[in-house]
Design a protein around this motif. Structure first.
Motif, PDB file in Angstrom:
ATOM      1  N   ASP A   1      53.477   6.946  66.499  1.00 11.33           N
ATOM      2  CA  ASP A   1      54.614   7.867  66.465  1.00 11.33           C
ATOM      3  C   ASP A   1      54.933   8.412  67.857  1.00 11.33           C
ATOM      4  OD1 ASP A   1      52.833   9.934  67.045  1.00 11.33           O
ATOM      5  OD2 ASP A   1      52.726  10.664  64.982  1.00 11.33           O
ATOM      6  N   SER A   2      55.885   9.318  67.923  1.00  7.65           N
ATOM      7  CA  SER A   2      56.352   9.850  69.209  1.00  7.65           C
ATOM      8  C   SER A   2      55.290  10.688  69.916  1.00  7.65           C
ATOM      9  CB  SER A   2      57.612  10.700  68.989  1.00  7.65           C
ATOM     10  OG  SER A   2      57.354  11.758  68.079  1.00  7.65           O
ATOM     11  N   ASN A   3      54.286  11.137  69.192  1.00  2.26           N
ATOM     12  CA  ASN A   3      53.186  11.903  69.787  1.00  2.26           C
ATOM     13  C   ASN A   3      52.004  11.011  70.137  1.00  2.26           C
ATOM     14  OD1 ASN A   3      54.479  14.490  69.516  1.00  2.26           O
ATOM     15  ND2 ASN A   3      54.008  14.425  67.330  1.00  2.26           N
ATOM     16  N   GLN A   4      52.203   9.709  70.065  1.00  2.86           N
ATOM     17  CA  GLN A   4      51.169   8.704  70.384  1.00  2.86           C
ATOM     18  C   GLN A   4      49.996   8.722  69.401  1.00  2.86           C
ATOM     19  OE1 GLN A   4      53.567   7.206  72.701  1.00  2.86           O
ATOM     20  NE2 GLN A   4      51.564   6.262  72.894  1.00  2.86           N
ATOM     21  N   ILE A   5      50.253   9.175  68.178  1.00  2.00           N
ATOM     22  CA  ILE A   5      49.244   9.177  67.124  1.00  2.00           C
ATOM     23  C   ILE A   5      49.389   7.898  66.293  1.00  2.00           C
ATOM     24  CG2 ILE A   5      48.349  10.380  65.098  1.00  2.00           C
ATOM     25  CD1 ILE A   5      47.906  11.848  67.729  1.00  2.00           C
TER      26      ILE A   5
ATOM     27  N   ILE B   1      53.855   3.754  54.961  1.00  2.00           N
ATOM     28  CA  ILE B   1      53.936   3.411  53.543  1.00  2.00           C
ATOM     29  C   ILE B   1      55.360   3.689  53.109  1.00  2.00           C
ATOM     30  CG2 ILE B   1      53.038   3.841  51.230  1.00  2.00           C
ATOM     31  CD1 ILE B   1      50.480   4.865  52.545  1.00  2.00           C
ATOM     32  N   GLU B   2      56.119   2.602  52.927  1.00  2.91           N
ATOM     33  CA  GLU B   2      57.548   2.684  52.622  1.00  2.91           C
ATOM     34  C   GLU B   2      58.260   3.466  53.727  1.00  2.91           C
ATOM     35  OE1 GLU B   2      57.850   4.144  48.610  1.00  2.91           O
ATOM     36  OE2 GLU B   2      57.226   2.204  47.764  1.00  2.91           O
ATOM     37  N   GLU B   3      58.855   4.622  53.412  1.00  2.00           N
ATOM     38  CA  GLU B   3      59.657   5.346  54.402  1.00  2.00           C
ATOM     39  C   GLU B   3      58.888   6.465  55.099  1.00  2.00           C
ATOM     40  OE1 GLU B   3      62.638   4.233  55.242  1.00  2.00           O
ATOM     41  OE2 GLU B   3      62.276   2.660  53.762  1.00  2.00           O
ATOM     42  N   GLN B   4      57.606   6.571  54.873  1.00  2.00           N
ATOM     43  CA  GLN B   4      56.829   7.683  55.428  1.00  2.00           C
ATOM     44  C   GLN B   4      55.636   7.159  56.216  1.00  2.00           C
ATOM     45  OE1 GLN B   4      55.830  10.654  52.547  1.00  2.00           O
ATOM     46  NE2 GLN B   4      54.688  11.932  53.972  1.00  2.00           N
ATOM     47  N   ILE B   5      55.316   7.882  57.297  1.00  2.00           N
ATOM     48  CA  ILE B   5      54.133   7.524  58.068  1.00  2.00           C
ATOM     49  C   ILE B   5      53.045   8.568  57.847  1.00  2.00           C
ATOM     50  CG2 ILE B   5      55.333   6.174  59.820  1.00  2.00           C
ATOM     51  CD1 ILE B   5      55.203   8.606  61.680  1.00  2.00           C
ATOM     52  N   TRP B   6      51.792   8.093  57.816  1.00  2.00           N
ATOM     53  CA  TRP B   6      50.642   8.940  57.526  1.00  2.00           C
ATOM     54  C   TRP B   6      49.623   8.772  58.652  1.00  2.00           C
ATOM     55  CZ3 TRP B   6      50.700  11.565  52.693  1.00  2.00           C
ATOM     56  CH2 TRP B   6      51.709  11.155  51.814  1.00  2.00           C
ATOM     57  N   PRO B   7      49.225   9.847  59.332  1.00  2.00           N
ATOM     58  CA  PRO B   7      48.228   9.731  60.402  1.00  2.00           C
ATOM     59  C   PRO B   7      46.895   9.218  59.864  1.00  2.00           C
ATOM     60  CG  PRO B   7      49.316  11.875  60.465  1.00  2.00           C
ATOM     61  CD  PRO B   7      49.702  11.235  59.171  1.00  2.00           C
ATOM     62  N   ILE B   8      46.287   8.293  60.598  1.00  2.00           N
ATOM     63  CA  ILE B   8      44.976   7.784  60.224  1.00  2.00           C
ATOM     64  C   ILE B   8      43.945   8.895  60.408  1.00  2.00           C
ATOM     65  CG2 ILE B   8      43.158   6.175  60.939  1.00  2.00           C
ATOM     66  CD1 ILE B   8      45.431   4.204  61.614  1.00  2.00           C
ATOM     67  N   GLU B   9      42.997   8.958  59.511  1.00  2.00           N
ATOM     68  CA  GLU B   9      41.931   9.949  59.560  1.00  2.00           C
ATOM     69  C   GLU B   9      40.582   9.236  59.680  1.00  2.00           C
ATOM     70  OE1 GLU B   9      39.971  13.519  59.593  1.00  2.00           O
ATOM     71  OE2 GLU B   9      42.120  13.181  59.784  1.00  2.00           O
ATOM     72  N   PRO B  10      39.760   9.540  60.682  1.00  2.00           N
ATOM     73  CA  PRO B  10      39.993  10.538  61.734  1.00  2.00           C
ATOM     74  C   PRO B  10      41.103  10.103  62.695  1.00  2.00           C
ATOM     75  CG  PRO B  10      37.976   9.317  62.149  1.00  2.00           C
ATOM     76  CD  PRO B  10      38.439   8.902  60.805  1.00  2.00           C
TER      77      PRO B  10
ATOM     78  N   ILE C   1      43.540   9.109  65.681  1.00  2.00           N
ATOM     79  CA  ILE C   1      43.393   8.214  66.831  1.00  2.00           C
ATOM     80  C   ILE C   1      44.633   8.353  67.706  1.00  2.00           C
ATOM     81  CG2 ILE C   1      43.222   5.801  67.571  1.00  2.00           C
ATOM     82  CD1 ILE C   1      41.772   5.259  64.899  1.00  2.00           C
ATOM     83  N   THR C   2      44.425   8.725  68.964  1.00  2.00           N
ATOM     84  CA  THR C   2      45.526   8.870  69.908  1.00  2.00           C
ATOM     85  C   THR C   2      45.611   7.623  70.782  1.00  2.00           C
ATOM     86  OG1 THR C   2      45.229  11.278  69.982  1.00  2.00           O
ATOM     87  CG2 THR C   2      46.492  10.280  71.762  1.00  2.00           C
ATOM     88  N   VAL C   3      46.813   7.078  70.887  1.00  2.00           N
ATOM     89  CA  VAL C   3      47.047   5.855  71.658  1.00  2.00           C
ATOM     90  C   VAL C   3      47.595   6.228  73.037  1.00  2.00           C
ATOM     91  CG1 VAL C   3      48.290   3.654  71.738  1.00  2.00           C
ATOM     92  CG2 VAL C   3      47.534   4.593  69.532  1.00  2.00           C
TER      93      VAL C   3
END
Length: 209
Positions: free
Chosen positions: A71-75, A80-89, A91-93
């Motif tokens: 995403d725009s915050n480098q996370i 999943i379909e139209e929504q993004i879900w941060p991976i846990e734990p 991870i910053t790219v």
């Protein structure tokens, strides 16, 4: 003739319903892993689930969907379909990353201008139930059937990750709708032909004078 027509039509609709229910209720039992050659696709060759964070509710969710997105915050997220879900734990790219490598044991390496760097590792969730969720490719909440998760890295015992591949359910909503529509169309065609045949027989039995 009418009894035969009703019987066959009912049979066709029943077959469609059974086929749709089988696809809908047991997607994981016969899901398939497809090679995409896209480095942002990752499949689980085992029984685990990706762990993602519901930021609004602050709870962990679980999915077999492995479509990665930064995403725009480098996370690093899973879409999943139209929504993004941060991976846990989380991870910053790095912002200067040109490519991500995911090894089979879950280590994530970022290719940057200064070389390759390990930026994190997938922790997969495992459950006692063989099929803990009805829709494993959605973002699921742990329930009474799934029980509590046990999280650990991918391994030879539990199954590896496969980068450049994606796991898909055998039947999506379009497939289910198409199956049902074909069956209904077939039943309508049969009903139409049966009416025509009945009409022809009636004319032959009572010819006009």
């Amino acid at each position: 003739m009418n009894r035969i027509k009703i019987s066959i039509r009912s049979m066709l609709i029943s077959i469609a319903c059974i086929a749709a229910a089988t696809c809908w209720l047991s997607p994981l039992a016969s899901s398939n892993i497809t090679r995409t050659a896209n480095s942002m696709d990752v499949a689980i060759d085992g029984s685990g689930y990706f762990r993602v964070l519901d930021e609004e509710k602050g709870e962990i969710r679980y999915t077999r969907n492995g479509t990665l997105e930064v995403d725009s915050n480098q996370i690093l997220n899973i879409r999943i379909e139209e929504q993004i879900w941060p991976i846990e734990p989380a991870i910053t790219v790095p912002s200067n990353t040109t490519q991500l490598d995911v090894s089979r044991d879950g280590r994530i390496r970022a290719h940057t201008s200064v070389g390759r760097t390990i930026i994190g590792r997938f922790q997969l969730a495992y459950f006692g139930s063989k099929l803990p969720f009805d829709q494993p490719f959605n973002a699921n909440i742990a329930n009474d059937r799934s029980g509590m998760e046990t999280s650990r890295e991918p391994s030879a015992e539990d199954g590896w990750l496969i980068q450049g591949s994606i796991e898909r359910p055998p039947c999506d909503s379009l497939t289910i709708a198409t199956t049902y529509t074909i069956a209904l169309f077939a039943s309508c065609v049969f009903s139409y032909l049966a009416r025509k045949i009945t009409g022809v027989r009636a004319l032959r039995s009572h010819p006009s004078t």
